[in-house]
Motif scaffolding. Structure first.
Motif, short mmCIF file in Angstrom:
data_model
loop_
_atom_site.label_atom_id
_atom_site.label_comp_id
_atom_site.label_asym_id
_atom_site.label_seq_id
_atom_site.Cartn_x
_atom_site.Cartn_y
_atom_site.Cartn_z
N UNK A 1 0.93 -1.28 -0.03
CA UNK A 1 -0.12 -0.27 -0.06
C UNK A 1 0.75 1.31 -0.09
N UNK A 2 1.85 1.21 -0.73
CA UNK A 2 2.71 2.47 -0.71
C UNK A 2 2.26 3.49 -1.80
N UNK A 3 2.50 4.52 -1.84
CA UNK A 3 1.96 5.75 -2.56
C UNK A 3 3.02 5.64 -3.73
N UNK A 4 2.64 6.51 -4.85
CA UNK A 4 3.70 6.44 -6.17
C UNK A 4 4.90 7.18 -5.57
N UNK A 5 4.68 8.18 -4.89
CA UNK A 5 5.98 8.53 -4.49
C UNK A 5 7.12 7.98 -3.42
N UNK A 6 6.41 7.32 -2.50
CA UNK A 6 7.02 6.32 -1.61
C UNK A 6 7.58 5.07 -2.72
N UNK A 7 7.13 4.74 -3.75
CA UNK A 7 7.45 3.59 -4.72
C UNK A 7 8.67 4.24 -5.49
N UNK A 8 8.35 5.63 -5.90
CA UNK A 8 9.61 6.02 -6.67
C UNK A 8 10.74 6.23 -5.85
N UNK A 9 10.66 6.68 -4.54
CA UNK A 9 11.85 6.43 -3.48
C UNK A 9 12.45 5.36 -3.50
N UNK A 10 11.57 4.33 -3.20
CA UNK A 10 12.07 2.89 -2.89
C UNK A 10 13.02 2.38 -3.97
N UNK A 11 12.48 2.69 -5.20
CA UNK A 11 13.05 1.90 -6.31
C UNK A 11 14.29 2.93 -7.07
N UNK A 12 14.35 4.16 -6.47
CA UNK A 12 15.34 5.08 -7.16
C UNK A 12 14.99 5.29 -8.26
#
Length: 160
Positions: free
Chosen positions: A149-160
């Motif tokens: 349930x991560x938000x798009x911004x969190x996913x972008x941060x996680x994946x670099x």
């Protein structure tokens, strides 16, 4: 800080004063990034104690791999990538353990009948097959979105 870490990394003919400097720099690094990495890891593992364990593992990996750090890279981005990998490893281990425990649980509670279980298994197999066909990066993005349930911004941060 990037320059100091690069000059002070393990395995680079460190003298006593270099080791002290490395310890000081690494302590500052831990103090600076511990809380942000813990918040980041929590979004993946969804457990505060496990997130703290992930951060400890990430710093241990970072220390062991300081020799692989390139001074031209962002230290912060490098640490977050290590934390992401440690969090995903932890999540996968926990998920496998939970699946194993559920499969071999001797409890008397039956949640679903055989027909429902067969449908679930069929759907799960189709989903896993489709996910398996995707490149790793896309698969991770979908898992972070739908499972964590991560938000798009969190996913972008996680994946670099």
């Amino acid at each position: 800080m990037n320059r100091v870490v690069h000059r002070s990394r393990p395995g680079s003919e460190a003298r006593g004063d270099d080791r002290e400097r490395l310890a000081t720099v690494f302590t500052a690094l831990v103090e600076r990034y511990q809380a942000p990495l813990a918040r980041f890891a929590y979004h993946i593992v969804r457990d505060p104690d496990e997130a703290n364990d992930v951060v400890q593992e990430a710093f241990l990996r970072a220390y062991r791999n300081l020799g692989a750090f390139h001074s031209g890279r962002s230290l912060e981005r490098w640490l977050f990538a290590i934390a992401r990998n440690a969090a995903l490893d932890s999540y996968r281990r926990r998920r496998r353990a939970t699946a194993f425990a559920q499969r071999y649980d001797d409890g008397a509670t039956v949640v679903a009948g055989p027909e429902e279980l067969a449908v679930r298994d069929d759907e799960a197999a189709r989903i896993h097959g489709a996910l398996g066909d995707l490149p790793e990066r896309y698969r991770e993005a979908l898992q972070l979105y739908f499972v964590h349930d991560l938000r798009y911004r969190e996913i972008a941060d996680a994946l670099g």
